[in-house]
Write a protein that holds these residues in place. Structure first.
Motif, short mmCIF file in Angstrom:
data_model
loop_
_atom_site.label_atom_id
_atom_site.label_comp_id
_atom_site.label_asym_id
_atom_site.label_seq_id
_atom_site.Cartn_x
_atom_site.Cartn_y
_atom_site.Cartn_z
N THR A 1 -70.00 -2.54 34.33
CA THR A 1 -70.36 -1.78 35.52
C THR A 1 -70.63 -0.32 35.14
O THR A 1 -69.87 0.27 34.37
N VAL A 2 -71.72 0.23 35.66
CA VAL A 2 -72.04 1.64 35.38
C VAL A 2 -70.98 2.53 36.01
O VAL A 2 -70.74 2.47 37.22
N PRO A 3 -70.30 3.37 35.22
CA PRO A 3 -69.21 4.20 35.77
C PRO A 3 -69.75 5.35 36.61
O PRO A 3 -70.81 5.90 36.33
N THR A 4 -69.01 5.70 37.62
CA THR A 4 -69.32 6.89 38.41
C THR A 4 -68.87 8.12 37.66
O THR A 4 -68.07 8.03 36.71
N PRO A 5 -69.35 9.31 38.03
CA PRO A 5 -68.87 10.53 37.38
C PRO A 5 -67.35 10.69 37.47
O PRO A 5 -66.72 11.21 36.55
N GLN A 6 -66.75 10.24 38.59
CA GLN A 6 -65.30 10.34 38.74
C GLN A 6 -64.58 9.47 37.71
O GLN A 6 -63.59 9.89 37.11
N VAL A 7 -65.10 8.26 37.51
CA VAL A 7 -64.50 7.35 36.53
C VAL A 7 -64.67 7.90 35.12
O VAL A 7 -63.75 7.86 34.30
N SER A 8 -65.86 8.43 34.82
CA SER A 8 -66.10 9.01 33.49
C SER A 8 -65.14 10.15 33.20
O SER A 8 -64.66 10.30 32.07
N GLY A 9 -64.86 10.96 34.22
CA GLY A 9 -63.93 12.05 34.04
C GLY A 9 -62.51 11.58 33.81
O GLY A 9 -61.79 12.10 32.95
N LYS A 10 -62.10 10.56 34.56
CA LYS A 10 -60.74 10.04 34.42
C LYS A 10 -60.53 9.34 33.08
O LYS A 10 -59.38 9.19 32.63
N ALA A 11 -61.59 8.90 32.43
CA ALA A 11 -61.45 8.21 31.14
C ALA A 11 -60.75 9.10 30.12
O ALA A 11 -60.02 8.61 29.25
N LEU A 12 -60.96 10.41 30.23
CA LEU A 12 -60.32 11.34 29.29
C LEU A 12 -58.80 11.25 29.35
O LEU A 12 -58.11 11.46 28.35
N LEU A 13 -58.27 10.92 30.52
CA LEU A 13 -56.82 10.85 30.70
C LEU A 13 -56.19 9.76 29.85
O LEU A 13 -54.98 9.78 29.60
N TYR A 14 -57.00 8.81 29.41
CA TYR A 14 -56.47 7.66 28.68
C TYR A 14 -56.79 7.73 27.18
O TYR A 14 -56.58 6.74 26.47
N TYR A 15 -57.25 8.86 26.71
CA TYR A 15 -57.51 9.01 25.27
C TYR A 15 -56.25 8.76 24.43
O TYR A 15 -56.33 8.10 23.39
N PRO A 16 -55.08 9.29 24.83
CA PRO A 16 -53.88 9.01 24.03
C PRO A 16 -53.53 7.52 23.99
O PRO A 16 -52.98 7.04 22.99
N VAL A 17 -53.84 6.78 25.07
CA VAL A 17 -53.59 5.34 25.08
C VAL A 17 -54.47 4.65 24.04
O VAL A 17 -54.02 3.76 23.31
#
Length: 268
Positions: A30-46
């Motif tokens: 699914t093509v991510p929304t800008p909000q989802v793309s931004g939240k992806a950064l929060l899971y970099y440590p995971v």
């Protein structure tokens, strides 16, 4: 809300690794929304924790089953897998940054233009070879010691890619994005700084609970490395780009591996 975070987690793995999440999780298509793309950064440590887990799996398994393979060969295999699972993404950023920094002659626009150049110059080749060589040597020392050390030593190795991606998260949150548009804009506009402190507190607590001396050395090295790299970015290009963020991950991983390797001889 939960669906957005779920999609963001999957997107973080899609962006930072070669793990074929699109074959397992349908939302990955699914093509991510800008909000989802931004939240992806929060899971970099995971994502960093997953990479670290795979990194220690090979030498730990060989040691567990008593397979006599030298630490140099184990380190080489681990490093090859490490590069493969990340797709060489951060190494590419390191190469582009090396060419741009040495060929930009201190000029901001020339530096940015060189980072867009797809060709790889001699500066990039030298930096990549030295980085991989030092990583291999440091990994050899770490793996050799870990095979007879306490189990928490493997956890410290897992923390290397975790801390490297945490500092990239800090860089994005607290440093201006240079280019006017792109994924970096979405990350910069959407992420919330409070999540940085959440991850910092969790990781610092976990590490210090295992070992105070080595953890303090690794955390101090990560913080000092971040401060120096951010200063270089601000002085040269007034912010960060995707290439410099990737380069910072590679440099941080190298520094942390060197700290672990040196700690073997000084008995931290």
């Amino acid at each position: 809300m939960l669906k957005r975070h779920y999609h963001a987690l999957v997107l973080a793995f899609q962006f930072l690794t070669r793990i074929p999440v699109y074959k397992v999780f349908s939302i990955a298509n699914t093509v991510p929304t800008p909000q989802v793309s931004g939240k992806a950064l929060l899971y970099y440590p995971v994502v960093g924790a997953a990479i670290g887990g795979w990194v220690v799996l090979l030498p730990a398994a060989l040691n567990h089953f008593g397979i006599l393979v030298g630490p140099q060969l184990q380190a080489a295999l681990v490093l090859v897998f490490w590069v493969w699972i990340t797709g060489g993404l951060h190494l590419d950023g390191l190469a582009d940054s090396a060419d741009a920094w040495l060929g930009g002659f201190g000029d901001k626009q020339r530096t940015l233009d060189l980072m867009k150049d797809p060709t790889c110059g001699p500066s990039a080749v030298v930096v990549l070879v030295l980085t991989l060589l030092l990583k291999w040597l440091a990994l050899s020392e770490v793996i050799h010691f870990a095979q007879t050390a306490a189990s928490w030593w493997w956890l410290m190795l897992v923390m290397v890619p975790v801390l490297a991606r945490l500092q990239a998260m800090v860089l994005v949150v607290h440093t201006p994005y240079v280019r006017g548009e792109g994924l970096g804009t979405q990350l910069k506009n959407q992420v919330q700084a409070k999540w940085v402190w959440f991850w910092v507190m969790i990781l610092v607590t976990l590490m210090l609970y295992q070992t105070i001396a080595l953890s303090s050395a690794m955390l101090a090295t990560s913080a000092l490395g971040y401060a120096l790299m951010r200063r270089l970015m601000m002085q040269r290009i007034d912010g960060w780009t995707g290439d410099t963020a990737g380069a910072s991950i590679e440099v941080t991983e190298l520094l942390l591996l060197l700290v672990m390797a040196v700690s073997v001889s000084v008995d931290l």
